[in-house]
Motif scaffolding. Sequence first.
Motif, PDB file in Angstrom:
ATOM      1  N   PRO B 283     -13.878 -15.327  42.331  1.00 41.86           N
ATOM      2  CA  PRO B 283     -14.814 -15.915  43.299  1.00 41.86           C
ATOM      3  C   PRO B 283     -14.733 -15.276  44.683  1.00 41.86           C
ATOM      4  N   TRP B 284     -13.518 -14.992  45.136  1.00 43.82           N
ATOM      5  CA  TRP B 284     -13.393 -14.477  46.499  1.00 43.82           C
ATOM      6  C   TRP B 284     -14.076 -13.129  46.672  1.00 43.82           C
ATOM      7  N   SER B 286     -16.921 -12.175  45.976  1.00 43.50           N
ATOM      8  CA  SER B 286     -18.297 -12.248  46.455  1.00 43.50           C
ATOM      9  C   SER B 286     -18.384 -12.948  47.803  1.00 43.50           C
ATOM     10  N   MET B 287     -17.245 -13.377  48.316  1.00 42.32           N
ATOM     11  CA  MET B 287     -17.274 -14.101  49.592  1.00 42.32           C
ATOM     12  C   MET B 287     -16.819 -13.232  50.750  1.00 42.32           C
ATOM     13  N   VAL B 288     -16.024 -12.232  50.455  1.00 41.89           N
ATOM     14  CA  VAL B 288     -15.524 -11.374  51.524  1.00 41.89           C
ATOM     15  C   VAL B 288     -16.597 -10.351  51.904  1.00 41.89           C
TER      16      VAL B 288
END
Lengths: 343, 343
Positions: B283-284, B286-288
Amino acid sequence: MSTTESTARRATIKEVAEAAGVSRSTASRALSGTGYVAENVRARVRAAAKELGYVVDATARSLKQQSSRLVGVVVSDLRNAFYSAFAAGAAHACRTAGYTMVLLDDRGHTEDETAAAETFVALRVAGVVGTPVSASLSAFLARHRVPVVEADRRFAEDSVSAVVVDNRAAARSTTEHLLALGHRRIALLLDETDWTTGRDRAAGYADALRAAGLPEDPSLKVPTGWDAEAARAAAVSLLQRPDRPTALFAGNNLLAEGAWRAAADLGLSIPDDVSLVAFDDAPWMSMVTPGVTAVRQDPEAIGRAAVTTLVAELAGEQRGPSTVVVPTTMIHRGSTARPTQPA
Amino acid sequence: MSTTESTARRATIKEVAEAAGVSRSTASRALSGTGYVAENVRARVRAAAKELGYVVDATARSLKQQSSRLVGVVVSDLRNAFYSAFAAGAAHACRTAGYTMVLLDDRGHTEDETAAAETFVALRVAGVVGTPVSASLSAFLARHRVPVVEADRRFAEDSVSAVVVDNRAAARSTTEHLLALGHRRIALLLDETDWTTGRDRAAGYADALRAAGLPEDPSLKVPTGWDAEAARAAAVSLLQRPDRPTALFAGNNLLAEGAWRAAADLGLSIPDDVSLVAFDDAPWMSMVTPGVTAVRQDPEAIGRAAVTTLVAELAGEQRGPSTVVVPTTMIHRGSTARPTQPA
DNA sequence: CTACGATGTGGGAACGATGTCACAGCAGTG
DNA sequence: CACTGCTGTGACATCGTTCCCACATCGTAG
């Protein structure tokens, strides 16, 4: 190769007993370690068991003993890091205490939760821990005399033990942190307010506002859906209001993810345009720039504590229901700052 | 309140039979649905069962039937998103097929894996799926005639079914992507090369280099530890070399996390100073900013497929061992670019 | 020398469900 | 009216383990 012997059928204790030249009773005592057995006999039985690749039949044992060495664990969504860490903690504590975990995922549905409870009863589990979705979990299990420990949120507040965090105090101090920075329009994103978690977090938020002499603006308490996408949509429309809030308080890690994505979608900079704080830490929060300030609960510790509490009750070490409060810590990263145009 | 009746002991089928005025056999047939039972009798038995809050004793049933409706699932680390998603998929497939999941976490230890296998045999589970840590899982279970499906990596390549991804092809095309951008010094971070996963990923990487006519530089194949922190340390020292690589290929999500943190620690910008690509999405990523380009495997689908394969074997729908290959997709985000100073 | 506790062993009855088997009733057929 | 075949029911054995009890042996205290 003796222990790799592959007989057509599984070895039973009767065969072990015959191989060791003793009776079933003696073999049983030798292997389980209860009652009198001569040391050399015990060794002979152990050797025979190993030779035959004997593994006790837990179903027969459970039937006779009217209880299994199984602990039932129910969570709402294994894909959510909070629940999987909870399960990991529970698994570890089970193993330490000599129990085996039966893990069920109820997807947040009451029907699945009921089915899970029935499965646990059918399996004659020694006890159950879980993050309940309704009051029926504890009710059903209590009716069947199965001890329960509720975790994270409570439904049967005075009849069963629970392991929780102090949602109200943590939410209050989080809100106070934002107030201290100068924020006056603070939105609270919550997926539900029917459970103790949402209710208490909302109460803590309200406590802080009241203490600061601020009125509570109902339009800033935003009900979101259950997943990150729904939260993103809710946060987008919130941030597009003319009088948009200067800070967002996300009720859990999924809602924080939605809020983060919403800010990115709208080209808003965190914390310059809007501050963000999350209840519930998650790995990504320390990887993004800026990091997300969060109230860290330790879900693994909650899982461990829930099983430990249950096991203590099973051992009869406990009088009535108890409540364990697992501490939370606030992790300051970079996502909160003074509002640019204070209200 | 009739169904909330709380007798001292649990109701047995004998009590249900007496309440309905039939014999135990008839009650059993009425509830299980096998054999002849008159419709009105069936209804009467059902009503009596409900009235008494009867729940079948799975331990007694399993003992008699010599097998339970349990499926054993072993994973290496529930806290890792890959494994928890795998478990979630497995849980869902179990529920659909009418089985109950017994989930054990072996922490990557062979001893824990062996203990798990023994627990499964004791519980007389119908079958086992898992991400094996050694060959002994399949070996032990085969000896006890318990069907197994290996997932993610294989140890018993021709004796049991498996659900995997095409690690070699995916690693090759990932490496080719970097080569096409102009990278010549591409480091490969792997935690192990003893399992099929690490071995095949290394092979795919080598395939691509060979096809491009490039020599393989052994110093660029970096063995890391098992967690993000060890990977970070390994990546830091790699990136501090005078001839540092222009691109990093992280063997899984944890190693990618370590690599990402290492770049941040050293103040290196991704993708300007170094490109990063990961095997395994998280998940991370696509968030960074920038997002991390990754080979996405669908661990939930792998878990589902593993259980589905097992259930098919249990139903006898399958001849010999089969291999299911779950497709992977490459997700292009922003973490790869042309190298600034090509070698 | 006897009584008794401690140690050690085996026989047999559970635990609760299932499934085989025998048997009873009844309808349809030759 | 025998027979066959289907429906419906109950008696009873069985699965593998534990555990209560009876019994045997031995050493020691009275």
